[in-house]
Structures are given as C-alpha cells and as structure tokens.
Motif scaffolding. Structure first.
Motif, PDB file in Angstrom:
ATOM      1  N   UNK A  87       0.842  -1.194   0.000  1.00 58.62           N
ATOM      2  CA  UNK A  87       0.000   0.000   0.000  1.00 58.62           C
ATOM      3  C   UNK A  87       0.874   1.239   0.000  1.00 58.62           C
ATOM      4  N   UNK A  88       0.443   2.223  -0.783  1.00 62.83           N
ATOM      5  CA  UNK A  88       1.131   3.506  -0.860  1.00 62.83           C
ATOM      6  C   UNK A  88       0.125   4.593  -0.521  1.00 62.83           C
ATOM      7  N   UNK A 126       2.515   7.342  -7.333  1.00 64.69           N
ATOM      8  CA  UNK A 126       3.112   7.650  -8.642  1.00 64.69           C
ATOM      9  C   UNK A 126       4.544   8.170  -8.540  1.00 64.69           C
ATOM     10  N   UNK A 127       5.252   7.656  -7.536  1.00 64.53           N
ATOM     11  CA  UNK A 127       6.666   8.020  -7.364  1.00 64.53           C
ATOM     12  C   UNK A 127       7.567   6.790  -7.387  1.00 64.53           C
ATOM     13  N   UNK A 128       6.985   5.640  -7.727  1.00 62.00           N
ATOM     14  CA  UNK A 128       7.773   4.415  -7.808  1.00 62.00           C
ATOM     15  C   UNK A 128       7.956   3.694  -6.487  1.00 62.00           C
ATOM     16  N   UNK A 129       7.239   4.111  -5.443  1.00 64.40           N
ATOM     17  CA  UNK A 129       7.424   3.476  -4.131  1.00 64.40           C
ATOM     18  C   UNK A 129       6.896   2.045  -4.113  1.00 64.40           C
ATOM     19  N   UNK A 130       5.739   1.810  -4.735  1.00 63.58           N
ATOM     20  CA  UNK A 130       5.203   0.450  -4.797  1.00 63.58           C
ATOM     21  C   UNK A 130       6.147  -0.470  -5.539  1.00 63.58           C
ATOM     22  N   UNK A 131       6.640  -0.016  -6.663  1.00 59.18           N
ATOM     23  CA  UNK A 131       7.592  -0.790  -7.461  1.00 59.18           C
ATOM     24  C   UNK A 131       8.853  -1.084  -6.646  1.00 59.18           C
ATOM     25  N   UNK A 163      -4.346  -0.130 -11.149  1.00 56.58           N
ATOM     26  CA  UNK A 163      -3.180  -0.142 -10.268  1.00 56.58           C
ATOM     27  C   UNK A 163      -3.025  -1.488  -9.557  1.00 56.58           C
ATOM     28  N   UNK A 164      -3.734  -2.491 -10.023  1.00 59.79           N
ATOM     29  CA  UNK A 164      -3.606  -3.845  -9.494  1.00 59.79           C
ATOM     30  C   UNK A 164      -3.011  -4.751 -10.576  1.00 59.79           C
ATOM     31  N   UNK A 165      -3.730  -5.760 -11.022  1.00 59.47           N
ATOM     32  CA  UNK A 165      -3.156  -6.766 -11.927  1.00 59.47           C
ATOM     33  C   UNK A 165      -2.455  -6.170 -13.158  1.00 59.47           C
ATOM     34  N   UNK A 166      -3.015  -5.196 -13.853  1.00 60.17           N
ATOM     35  CA  UNK A 166      -2.281  -4.649 -15.005  1.00 60.17           C
ATOM     36  C   UNK A 166      -0.929  -4.042 -14.599  1.00 60.17           C
TER      37      UNK A 166
END
Length: 177
Positions: free
Chosen positions: A81-82, A88-93, A121-124
């Motif tokens: 979770x972000x 949109x800053x690449x934290x999840x990645x 913002x999930x499976x895709x």
C-alpha cells in the motif's frame, strides 16, 4: 528510502492502507475501500519476523509499506500500500523489488500475490512488473486457501486473480531429475 518497519510504526501502516483504499471508492468498490486493514497484532507478526518494509519520507515517516509471507515455497506479497499523497513516485515498485530481492536471497523460486484483475493499479500494474497470471489449475494449495479466504470476505464481487513472478531460474542440474 526503504527499510524494515519498526514496532512503533504499525498503526501508521494501518493508516496508510486506509488512505490508499479510498481510490477503490472512486471506482465504485466501496466494500474494498471499507475493508479493515490488518490489526497491529497481525502486522507485528510480520514486523518482528523481518517481513515488513516501509518506504519513508524525508522525515523518516512511513508513506508506503509491504508485507511478505511464505506460501508453498514462494514469497507471497500479502499487502502493498502507498499513501495517495505519495503515489506515482515508484514506491510500490521499489517495495516489490525489495520483496523480490528478499525471495532471491532465500533461494525462493518466485513471488506470488493476488489482485483485482481489472483495476489499473492492481493486476495490469503487476503484469508490467513481470508478474504473470496463474490459471486456477496451477494454484498451489496455499494460494487456493488465500483465494478462498478472499472470496469469503466478499472480494470476489470483482474479478480476482493470482499472479507469480519468477525470481530464480531452476538450475540446469535440477532439470535432469
């Protein structure tokens, strides 16, 4: 910066998940938005075992987090979770790559997760990060149990999928057996 979560940050992780859930309300998934985050007791089990990471802001406050468990020989992302103020800053990645590195460091062959199939913002998103859809017949017993629990919580009101990313390639020596 990403680091291990500390015990005094567990309530902040709950707040992050609640805030992140608001995006589901915007696409009509109110039940998901209202889904209760893990309790601090549940989070403490991940934290004390070194399986909870946070991305922190400049003041060292958590703004995103990730939890990992072991499921049938793979690392499994239980939650990522972000906070929307840091999206949109690449934290999840970056957090997902920490989980992949954690799995690789333990010699685990893959990382799995479950996700909503049609939420952007999930499976895709996970597919862009190298995860592949697992057909139902390839679900391990552990993944099947997770999907059953999700279904019991009403999450199957929207299409759900299990996904897997290969972390380590099998050794050519093992392929002979």
């Amino acid at each position: 910066m990403i680091r291990n979560a500390r015990p005094d940050e567990l309530s902040a992780l709950r707040d992050i998940e609640t805030a992140a859930g608001a995006a589901f309300r915007e696409i009509g998934m109110h039940e998901v938005a209202d889904d209760e985050p893990p309790t601090t007791v549940e989070l403490a089990a991940f934290q004390s075992d070194g399986r909870a990471w946070v991305a922190v802001d400049a003041t060292d406050r958590p703004v995103a987090y990730l939890l990992v468990s072991l499921v049938d020989g793979d690392a499994h992302i239980d939650q990522v979770s972000v906070h929307p103020g840091h999206a949109r800053r690449g934290l999840g990645r970056a957090l997902i790559e920490v989980a992949v590195g954690w799995a690789r460091g333990r010699g685990l062959p893959g990382v799995t997760l479950t996700s909503f199939a049609r939420v952007p913002w999930n499976a895709p998103y996970y597919e862009r990060l190298g995860f592949h859809f697992l057909p139902d017949e390839r679900l391990t017993s552990g993944l099947r149990a997770i999907r059953d629990e999700e279904s019991a919580r009403g999450l199957d009101n929207w299409p759900r999928v299990a996904m897997r990313r290969v972390v380590t390639e099998p050794s050519p020596l093992n392929d002979r057996w």
